[in-house]
Design an enzyme around this catalytic site. Structure first.
Site, PDB file in Angstrom:
ATOM      1  N   GLY A   1     -20.648   0.829  -9.714  1.00 21.11           N
ATOM      2  CA  GLY A   1     -21.201   2.141  -9.585  1.00 21.11           C
ATOM      3  C   GLY A   1     -21.256   2.573  -8.105  1.00 21.11           C
TER       4      GLY A   1
ATOM      5  N   GLY B   1     -18.721   3.367  -6.156  1.00 19.32           N
ATOM      6  CA  GLY B   1     -17.676   4.310  -5.799  1.00 19.32           C
ATOM      7  C   GLY B   1     -16.434   3.603  -5.427  1.00 19.32           C
ATOM      8  N   LYS B   2     -16.243   2.411  -5.621  1.00 23.22           N
ATOM      9  CA  LYS B   2     -14.906   1.774  -5.344  1.00 23.22           C
ATOM     10  C   LYS B   2     -13.428   2.610  -5.833  1.00 23.22           C
ATOM     11  CE  LYS B   2     -16.020  -1.960  -7.693  1.00 23.22           C
ATOM     12  NZ  LYS B   2     -17.338  -1.454  -8.218  1.00 23.22           N
ATOM     13  N   THR B   3     -13.729   3.011  -6.931  1.00 22.12           N
ATOM     14  CA  THR B   3     -12.528   3.858  -7.547  1.00 22.12           C
ATOM     15  C   THR B   3     -12.294   4.912  -6.931  1.00 22.12           C
ATOM     16  OG1 THR B   3     -12.867   2.779 -10.067  1.00 22.12           O
ATOM     17  CG2 THR B   3     -11.497   5.029  -9.480  1.00 22.12           C
ATOM     18  N   SER B   4     -13.257   5.917  -6.667  1.00 21.79           N
ATOM     19  CA  SER B   4     -13.178   7.016  -5.830  1.00 21.79           C
ATOM     20  C   SER B   4     -12.545   6.882  -4.607  1.00 21.79           C
ATOM     21  CB  SER B   4     -14.504   7.738  -5.758  1.00 21.79           C
ATOM     22  OG  SER B   4     -14.842   8.412  -7.246  1.00 21.79           O
TER      23      SER B   4
ATOM     24  N   ASP C   1      -9.564  -3.802 -12.695  1.00 21.48           N
ATOM     25  CA  ASP C   1     -10.983  -3.392 -13.395  1.00 21.48           C
ATOM     26  C   ASP C   1     -10.681  -3.442 -14.927  1.00 21.48           C
ATOM     27  OD1 ASP C   1     -13.457  -3.072 -14.371  1.00 21.48           O
ATOM     28  OD2 ASP C   1     -13.959  -1.585 -12.695  1.00 21.48           O
TER      29      ASP C   1
ATOM     30  N   THR D   1     -17.530  10.172 -15.105  1.00 18.53           N
ATOM     31  CA  THR D   1     -16.911   8.767 -15.203  1.00 18.53           C
ATOM     32  C   THR D   1     -17.988   7.890 -15.950  1.00 18.53           C
ATOM     33  OG1 THR D   1     -15.401   8.775 -13.206  1.00 18.53           O
ATOM     34  CG2 THR D   1     -16.247   6.701 -14.016  1.00 18.53           C
TER      35      THR D   1
END
Length: 598
Positions: free
Chosen positions: A24, A26-29, A51, A509
């Site tokens: 949560g 913000g790794k993906t963003s 992931d 998300t």
């Protein structure tokens, strides 16, 4: 503490860039925004998600697969998902396929069952991950390979598997493991060895430790940094995402949010100073699509004056107190909080446990999340409440000792050596944690057990492991297994015994990942009891323009949860004072949505 803004120039010519951190944060963003900037600078970039609960497709607005897919509107950027379940299916077929027609069907089914557990899923995903790094030709057309990794525990395991399997292959002489024949692994030895070397090469690999300006996230980032250094991965950077500075100093909520972040950063000052560190401001919009990703690093160009959210349009939702009143009616059972990392599963679980204990019930609160600190702040403060954590290292050591002790006087020296070798397999931890999970669930027959589970991907693998384990027990008729293990799957599927609460934020998300989790649970014949929308900014009456816009954006997702996904939903507000301790948790659970203003 003022830090320089994060930009991608620091990456330079580094080929492999990993984004890791607590769920949560913000790794993906950030990994997507980084890949977008690198491609905009004329680089050829491959973006990869490892992931198990990847939402790369939604963030990029492109349907992805296991093969590189060009991202529309971005020259030079391709992306792919390493889907663990698909990878496991391909891995099984690679091992079993050549034997079809040569072995009886019953033998093939037996092999498929042995290769259906979560350890196989993990090694299969790693197999593809290693292929991108250890095979020089796999990504030869790209200047950078950017990895959007899974939450911290999975990432560390993914990193350590390279060394663990390499050591296991070096010393194993039996030719077998908990994965079956080692031939499939042995063929990859050169790739695994190259992967280990590359991960430790500071010129080739950079680790981006992502966190929020929160004490728990910063502690997790420091723990991750230390463990990665122990694995020889030393080229690290720290990105603190979501740093908030208010524009309205008369706003108590905004000031509390800013102060909470400042206090957390000050408490981690030494760690932050120990490596190159950057910050990314909190943005007023959901980071979805190419426009949102560009806004994350470059700022939001929208200048329209924000409007306070129209709370008259809120859907009907319960308080957590109303949900707990229904949960307690049977007097015992298991309550599990699930959802994307960072949505507040630990807080919700702790609030439920405290309320049940205060109502006179015997309650055991347990976590499988190594980053959970809140549950331990309750120790000794609530009558009837006991606490525990499933520690993977301790459970593994205990399981290894139990297995070896059971064979005293049964195996000769050579056989004991073979067994010790097999217990050094990375898959042993999966079995040990699974048994501990089953043991805790079993306590729900005497009182309430509240489980603060790990982030979504790990939870799905854990549930999948229970089903695979159940099939294997039925096949081999292992009556010596503990009673709680034999009963686990039935208990998870019994709505009178196990109640699942899906925790989310009112953002795209987290809501969509919770909806996907609900679908997976239903396929496993497990029906969620309710949804909990946590940390809502509605009704905070902020004068800060950024918080107003974030609150306004919540309305869409509140309606989506209530009207589309949930059969029942509860609402919890963002707290100016972080909910820690029995009294604060009780106040949180009793929060209700104020009546609409005319």
């Amino acid at each position: 503490m003022k830090l320089p803004p994060y930009q991608t120039e620091d990456i330079g010519s580094t080929r492999y860039v990993f984004f890791t951190g607590k769920g949560g944060v913000g790794k993906t963003s950030l990994s997507c925004a980084t890949a977008l900037q690198l491609a905009g600078a004329g680089r050829r970039v491959l973006l990869v998600s490892t992931d198990p609960a990847s939402n790369l497709d939604e963030v990029l607005g492109t349907a992805l697969s296991r093969e590189p897919t060009a991202i529309a509107g971005v020259v030079g950027l391709d992306a792919l998902n390493i889907n663990p379940l698909e990878a496991a299916a391909a891995y099984r077929e690679r091992l079993i396929g050549p034997l079809r027609g040569l072995l009886p069907e019953t033998a093939l089914r037996s092999m498929e069952e042995q290769l259906s557990g979560s350890c196989t899923v993990e090694i299969a995903a790693f197999d593809e991950f290693a292929g991108l790094i250890g095979n020089p030709q796999a990504a030869a057309n790209y200047d950078h390979v950017v990895f959007d990794t899974a939450p911290t525990g999975h990432t560390l395991r993914l990193m350590s598997l390279a060394k663990a399997w390499d050591q296991f292959l070096n010393h194993n002489t039996s030719g077998t493991s908990c994965l079956g024949p080692l031939a499939g692994l042995e063929k990859q030895r050169a790739i695994y060895e190259a992967t280990v070397t590359t991960l430790a090469d500071a010129a080739a690999t950079m680790i981006m430790l992502v966190c929020r300006p929160q004490a728990a996230a910063l502690r997790e980032a420091q723990r991750t940094s230390d463990e990665l250094r122990a694995l020889g991965v030393v080229n690290q950077r720290l990105i603190i995402n979501g740093v908030f500075e208010t524009s309205c100093t008369a706003d108590a909520t905004a000031l509390a949010m800013q102060q909470r972040g400042s206090t957390a950063l000050a408490g981690a000052r030494d760690f932050i100073a120990s490596l190159p560190s950057y910050q990314v401001p909190l943005r007023p919009i959901n980071i979805l699509g190419l426009h949102g990703l560009r806004c994350l690093l470059d700022g939001d160009p929208v200048s329209a004056a924000p409007q306070p959210p129209d709370v008259r349009t809120l859907p009907a939702m319960d308080s957590l107190t109303q949900v707990v009143a229904d949960l307690e009616r049977r007097g015992h059972g298991v309550i599990m909080t699930m959802g994307k990392g960072g949505v507040g599963k630990t807080t919700v679980a702790a609030a439920i446990a405290v309320m049940l204990a205060k109502r006179g019930h015997a309650v055991h609160l347990s976590t499988t999340d190594p980053a959970a600190h809140l549950v331990h702040t309750l120790a000794g403060h609530v009558a009837g409440l006991t606490l525990s954590r499933i520690d993977p290292a301790a459970e593994t050591a205990a399981y290894q000792a139990e297995v070896m002790q059971a064979q005293d006087g049964v195996l000769d020296a050579a056989a004991r050596l073979l067994l010790e070798e097999d217990l050094r397999s990375p898959c042993t931890e999966e079995i040990a944690v699974f048994r501990a999970f089953a043991r805790v669930v079993g306590h729900g027959s005497q009182g309430f057990v509240v489980l603060d589970t790990a982030p979504t991907g790990h939870t799905l693998l854990l549930l999948d492991a229970s089903e695979a384990y159940q099939r294997e027990m039925e096949r081999q008729a292992r009556n010596s297994q503990p009673e709680e293990v034999r009963q686990l799957l039935g208990r998870l599927r019994d709505p009178a015994f196990t109640r699942i609460l899906l925790v989310t934020l009112a953002e795209a998300t987290p809501v969509h990942e919770a909806a996907a989790l609900q679908d997976d649970l239903r396929r496993a014949h497990i029906e969620p009891f309710a949804w909990v929308i946590n940390q809502s900014l509605l009704h905070c009456d902020s004068c800060d323009s950024l918080l107003q816009r974030r609150a306004q954006a919540e309305l869409r997702y509140l309606h989506e949860v209530v009207e589309i996904h949930a059969t029942r939903s509860a609402w919890l507000p963002w707290q100016a004072e972080e909910p820690s301790g029995p009294n604060a948790l009780t106040r949180l659970a009793e929060s209700i949505i104020p009546p609409p203003r005319p």
